[in-house]
Enzyme design. Structure first.
Site, mmCIF file in Angstrom:
data_model
loop_
_atom_site.group_PDB
_atom_site.id
_atom_site.type_symbol
_atom_site.label_atom_id
_atom_site.label_comp_id
_atom_site.label_asym_id
_atom_site.label_seq_id
_atom_site.Cartn_x
_atom_site.Cartn_y
_atom_site.Cartn_z
ATOM 1 N N ASN A 176 0.639 -1.151 -0.079
ATOM 2 C CA ASN A 176 -0.162 -0.041 0.056
ATOM 3 C C ASN A 176 0.862 1.297 -0.133
ATOM 4 O OD1 ASN A 176 -3.095 -0.944 0.522
ATOM 5 N ND2 ASN A 176 -1.641 -2.054 2.033
ATOM 6 N N SER A 177 1.737 1.358 -0.999
ATOM 7 C CA SER A 177 2.834 2.435 -0.881
ATOM 8 C C SER A 177 2.130 3.786 -1.145
ATOM 9 C CB SER A 177 4.150 2.172 -1.847
ATOM 10 O OG SER A 177 3.443 2.062 -3.408
ATOM 11 N N LYS A 178 0.981 3.752 -2.015
ATOM 12 C CA LYS A 178 0.468 5.005 -2.377
ATOM 13 C C LYS A 178 -1.049 5.315 -1.303
ATOM 14 C CE LYS A 178 2.605 5.510 -6.749
ATOM 15 N NZ LYS A 178 2.199 5.520 -8.346
ATOM 16 N N ASN A 179 -0.869 4.627 -0.092
ATOM 17 C CA ASN A 179 -1.998 4.936 0.715
ATOM 18 C C ASN A 179 -2.022 6.418 1.413
ATOM 19 O OD1 ASN A 179 -3.307 4.859 3.271
ATOM 20 N ND2 ASN A 179 -4.105 2.810 2.497
#
Length: 354
Positions: A132-135
């Protein structure tokens, strides 16, 4: 892994070593792996089911693990229970749904109440980021943690964003976090050199152009826009002449005069770069666009500009308008067909010739 190369996330967030956080999945924090309802630790808590109203139209078919986790979370959240078991439960709830901002909010309250090691929290965040690196909630939470760690976390955060941007040069979250770190914790000294490096690697990197502008206007060491303007104009003009089809430096050039349009109109470097690109008769759309803006703000062109514009018109059947600004609009309407309607509109807004 593709073509023998590790993935972006694998490079950024390597698997945890033995003894650190386990691979993130819906799993128990207890060695027996029992569900919450079967653990002695939770026997005093009455789960609070989700209230979908008396007649839900399309009830969501949650997995049993997720439903139970959230039922217990709602119960401890309603009771405002600030305990180690509540903290462990937020971990389980975040793993189940990393986008639940209420769980993240409660976890921050628990971090404060329980005085948890915030460096361990950063390690936990890196594990969540594996998938979830772009959460948004993840990055917001990271900022909250770093803010409390203060300047000691600066180097790590700047290095982290560098690593991300080396693999994904336009990662909005990384750029936003980096800008926040610079403003909150410092680290400006090498930032202009970093922008230079990125643009040498890819002159079309619009995010690096944006960061360069951010640095020259915000850095406490560079003296501000006015002090940096002359050297930045020279740098930008060189970039334009090398790749006139690159829109970023044209926009950057305008930004360098944001505080003084009159200086922009009267600076011979600006009109001259337009003239040079037009005379080259290749990739001149942005040069014409800037010339049009100059004309609309009172620029008085020499005959050279009229000759350069005339030389770009290829239709003998339709002579160019004698008004230079309208002539520029006519050419743009033909060579920039995607925005033809816009250029027709711009032409309609030009003042009538005397």
């Amino acid at each position: 892994m593709a073509n023998g190369h590790p993935s972006f996330l694998a490079l950024l967030f390597p698997p945890p070593a033995l003894g650190s956080y386990r691979t993130l999945k819906m799993e128990s924090d207890e060695p027996d792996g029992h569900s919450l309802s079967r653990r002695v630790e939770w026997c005093d808590v009455t789960p609070l089911p989700q209230d979908d109203g008396p007649n839900p139209v399309v009830p969501i078919a949650y997995k049993e693990e997720f439903r139970e986790t959230m039922d217990y979370f709602r119960a401890i959240y309603q009771a405002d229970e600030r305990s180690p078991r509540a903290f462990r439960l937020t971990r389980q709830a975040i793993v189940a749904n990393p986008g639940n901002y209420t769980v993240w909010h409660f976890r921050r309250l628990l971090l404060q109440t329980l005085n948890v090691d915030l460096y361990e929290e950063l390690d936990f965040l890196q594990q969540i980021a594996n998938s979830n690196s772009k959460n948004y909630q993840l990055w917001h939470h990271r900022r909250w943690v770093v803010e409390r760690l203060g300047i000691d976390a600066r180097a790590k955060e700047l290095q982290l964003t560098k690593k991300i941007l080396s693999l994904d040069a336009k990662n909005y979250h990384a750029w936003s976090h980096r800008q926040w770190v610079l403003q909150a914790l410092g680290g400006w000294e090498d930032e202009l050199d970093y922008c230079q490096q990125l643009l040498e690697e890819d002159i079309f990197n619009n995010s690096a152009w944006n960061q360069r502008y951010f640095v020259i206007t915000r850095s406490p060491f560079l003296g501000g826009l006015k002090a940096m303007r002359e050297s930045e104009v020279r740098y930008t003009v060189e970039a334009i002449l090398a790749k006139p089809e690159n829109e970023s430096p044209w926009r950057y050039l305008r930004g360098l005069y944001k505080d003084n349009i009159e200086v922009w109109v009267n600076d011979p470097q600006i009109s001259l770069v337009c003239l040079k690109v037009m005379n080259a008769k290749s990739n001149y759309v942005f040069a014409l666009s800037m010339l049009l803006d100059l004309l609309c703000h009172g620029f008085q062109p020499s005959e050279e500009f009229r000759d350069a514009v005339d030389a770009l018109w290829t239709s003998d059947n339709h002579p160019l308008d004698s008004d230079l600004a309208k002539a520029v609009c006519c050419i743009l309407e033909h060579v920039d067909s995607l925005r033809a309607s816009y250029w027709r509109w711009r032409k309609s807004k030009l003042p009538l010739a005397a």
